[in-house]
Design an enzyme around this catalytic site. Structure first.
Site, mmCIF file in Angstrom:
data_model
loop_
_atom_site.group_PDB
_atom_site.id
_atom_site.type_symbol
_atom_site.label_atom_id
_atom_site.label_comp_id
_atom_site.label_asym_id
_atom_site.label_seq_id
_atom_site.Cartn_x
_atom_site.Cartn_y
_atom_site.Cartn_z
ATOM 1 C CE LYS A 1 46.194 46.842 44.330
ATOM 2 N NZ LYS A 1 47.198 45.997 43.714
ATOM 3 C CD1 TRP B 1 42.769 43.374 39.137
ATOM 4 C CD2 TRP B 1 43.262 41.306 39.846
ATOM 5 N NE1 TRP B 1 44.142 43.241 39.173
ATOM 6 C CE2 TRP B 1 44.468 41.993 39.601
ATOM 7 C CE3 TRP B 1 43.317 39.991 40.292
ATOM 8 C CZ2 TRP B 1 45.727 41.408 39.798
ATOM 9 C CZ3 TRP B 1 44.560 39.397 40.492
ATOM 10 C CH2 TRP B 1 45.739 40.107 40.239
ATOM 11 C CG ASP C 1 38.392 43.426 44.405
ATOM 12 O OD1 ASP C 1 39.042 44.111 45.226
ATOM 13 O OD2 ASP C 1 38.942 42.724 43.533
HETATM 14 C C1 LIG Z 1 41.247 45.089 42.125
HETATM 15 C C2 LIG Z 1 42.087 43.947 42.565
HETATM 16 N N1 LIG Z 1 41.503 42.837 43.029
HETATM 17 C C3 LIG Z 1 42.224 41.758 43.442
HETATM 18 C C4 LIG Z 1 43.586 41.755 43.386
HETATM 19 C C5 LIG Z 1 44.336 40.538 43.846
HETATM 20 O O1 LIG Z 1 44.947 40.819 45.061
HETATM 21 P P1 LIG Z 1 45.907 39.783 45.811
HETATM 22 O O2 LIG Z 1 47.149 39.728 45.013
HETATM 23 O O3 LIG Z 1 46.087 40.387 47.154
HETATM 24 O O4 LIG Z 1 45.220 38.480 45.855
HETATM 25 C C6 LIG Z 1 44.248 42.897 42.913
HETATM 26 C C7 LIG Z 1 45.726 42.914 42.874
HETATM 27 O O5 LIG Z 1 46.346 43.843 42.437
HETATM 28 C C8 LIG Z 1 43.488 44.008 42.499
HETATM 29 O O6 LIG Z 1 44.086 45.119 42.051
HETATM 30 MG MG LIG Z 2 41.675 44.927 36.545
#
Ligand SMILES: Cc1ncc(COP(=O)(O)O)c(C=O)c1O
Ligand SMILES: [Mg+2]
Ligand SMILES: Cc1ncc(COP(=O)(O)O)c(C=O)c1O
Ligand SMILES: [Mg+2]
Ligand SMILES: [Mg+2]
Ligand SMILES: [Mg+2]
Lengths: 354, 354
Positions: free
Chosen positions: B191, B100, B167
């Site tokens: 989550k 991510w 994030d």
């Molecule tokens: C830490 C983290 N950041 C970003 C995301 C991406 O999220 P989204 O699917 O809502 O764009 C996730 C998805 O699981 C995540 O766990």
């Molecule tokens: Mg990760």
């Protein structure tokens, strides 16, 4: 007691859709899980997404014609931006038929030259401009098929040989059109598709990848296409309810059938608006929207009385937008004929009271 | 029968949240309308949005400290882009602690120079890099508090005098932190907040309006702030369920209380992973995530047996992400201690079987 809901969006959906959605919140597909706690990578949800996309293309008659359907986030307002980000290299031409068109124009201006080739702003957007030519040297022509706020609707679209982009947020799936004339169609879900929180984008693949700029992944139609609307976590519940609603429409007989019902509802209401001396329609007759009927009191001093009456008749969401005033009756696919009958009776009763 | 749901997201929420959401799908606030058919401008929904925003700030201890909470669409992936669009003028620095973070870096690169000042890529992201200095000449420092896929979590954050962007998608509201150290926090809802389809953005107002580029309205935090997350139609249902879930957390006693429960769940599972000779933890012990426990079989040939056993124990969503393999038990706020007990018993039973 269930209301007669004339809200402009989010709006009423068929009662059986609410019922199924409510059940899936507790136990989806008999999985022992709520629809909102399953992984979007679960095969049960992939089947939902696939079905929603397939239904959208089927209902529009766009199967096997080079189109793909996407369910994205951000609402139609995000599409104002994405359309331009993905398609605008030098110049695009727009028709300005209301607040939503104007906002689409404003956002597109960040990405190139925008020429407004037709506008009905001179008469507070109460008509659809006609008889103009669409230049052939632009990247695309953008229009808004139904103007939710002002209650006008295109009955015919201008002929053009450049890509045709259309915001169909408030009338998609409501009437038969040759959808294959359009290269990009988008619509916020919260009228004829499903709950707020997703937008349907139907795109002809061959108009993509023609601009030279680098597009951020989340704004790139091609990225979403390549991942079947699953580039990131989709709005699971909104897509699920959209699927239920499109499925309801297909079982009813598709656009062909709902169009008849929609015309019936609109005829009933407009006939009363015209007949009843206390009301006057806002939009030019030939451009009247089958989805959103805008009308005003001839004498504003009766407002309190009428407002009290329709509220007592269990009607919801009839207030007009501030740009038009008066009333707006939104009669999307999910609204029953019975609800329109109740409204028309209330208008008659009001006439007898005054 | 209700499953023990260890899904990484979308994930389990408290059962009473599912129940209330299910009821509101039929009749919200006794209005005679479904939550998904009311106008987002209705006072009943405005109250929901206001409460969701207020609860978010209160729970984080950020009331009256110059922060605003927004509920936007697009998921955390849209925030990768929006953070850079709104804050990046010349250069930003990022820590790369997993997939991510890498994606956030990729999107930000479209808007300026990105320097990766710390990375744990060398060991397939099984630890959190430490002991590096954050330069003071960058526009901001971006990190990912909990790495959902790899099961690592920051226990301490680097000191810095530049804006701190985080994030927190997979551990927000799970543990006490001095949230006022952060200038921009974002998290996909799916989550610890609510259903997929909305993201929470908590922003300190004074970091905005410092970049020279023109930002499209839908990507501009300031535009959304000025309209209280109602610049366009918000994802009504996702915001409503988020409000229910944050309300549940507050009634429980807030982050302080849930943190105890979360530590209990994680301790129970990690103790078993370490004790049980058939399993081995993936992440470095000191960096283990309290939310996502990643672990592998010592002997892969037992996979079929263990998979059969946990499925028979009514457990869902235990498969690891392909980048790590093995198993991942996600233990978000909504997961009960009982579910972890069932998993641990199953691991013990498996040991006795082999
Ligand atoms: C830490 C983290 N950041 C970003 C995301 C991406 O999220 P989204 O699917 O809502 O764009 C996730 C998805 O699981 C995540 O766990
Ligand atoms: Mg990760
Ligand atoms: C025709 C039209 N376009 C665009 C929009 C904006 O949609 P959203 O609120 O989903 O961004 C609306 C909203 O009602 C609309 O009616
Ligand atoms: Mg309009
Ligand atoms: Mg009349
Ligand atoms: Mg062990």
């Amino acid at each position: 007691m269930k209301k007669h809901n004339f809200s402009a969006g989010p709006c009423v959906l068929p009662q059986e859709v609410f019922q199924k959605a409510s059940e899936a919140l507790i136990n989806f597909n008999n999985m022992g899980l709520s629809i909102i706690e399953i992984s979007h990578r679960d095969k049960n949800f992939i089947a939902v997404m696939d079905k929603a996309q397939a239904l959208a293309l089927e209902l529009l008659g766009l199967n096997d014609k080079g189109y793909k359907a996407l369910f994205l986030q951000g609402g139609a307002s995000m599409q104002f931006l994405m359309a331009a980000y993905n398609l605008l290299e030098n110049k695009a031409v727009y028709a300005d038929t209301g607040s939503w068109s104007s906002k689409a124009i404003k956002e597109a201006k960040l990405f190139g030259e925008i020429e407004v080739i037709a506008s009905s702003k001179d008469k507070n957007y109460n008509y659809i401009p006609k008889g103009y030519a669409v230049p052939s040297d632009a990247d695309y022509f953008h229009c808004t098929s139904n103007n939710t706020i002002f209650g006008t609707q295109y009955k015919e679209f201008p002929e053009t040989n450049i890509p045709l982009v259309c915001d169909m947020s408030s009338d998609i799936f409501s009437r038969q059109l040759d959808f294959s004339k359009f290269d990009l169609i988008y619509a916020g879900a919260q009228k004829n598709i499903g709950p707020a929180g997703t937008s349907l984008v139907v795109v002809k693949e061959d108009v993509l990848e023609k601009v030279s700029r680098t597009i951020p992944s989340m704004l790139d139609y091609k990225v979403h296409l390549d991942k079947d609307s699953m580039f990131n976590t989709p709005p699971v519940f909104a897509v699920y309810v959209s699927m239920l609603n499109l499925d309801w429409l297909q079982n009813l007989g598709g656009i062909q059938e709902i169009e008849k019902l929609n015309n019936q509802k609109a005829d009933l209401l407009y006939t009363e608006i015209d007949r009843n001396p206390l009301f006057t329609g806002f939009a030019t007759k030939e451009d009247r929207s089958v989805m959103n009927a805008t009308f005003n009191l001839v004498d504003e001093s009766h407002k309190e009385v009428f407002d009290k009456m329709w509220k007592e008749a269990n009607i919801n969401g009839l207030n007009g937008h501030r740009s038009v005033g008066g009333y707006r009756a939104s009669m999307y696919n999910g609204l029953t004929l019975e609800s329109v009958e109740v409204l028309v009776e209330t208008m008659k009763k009001f006439e007898n009271t005054i």
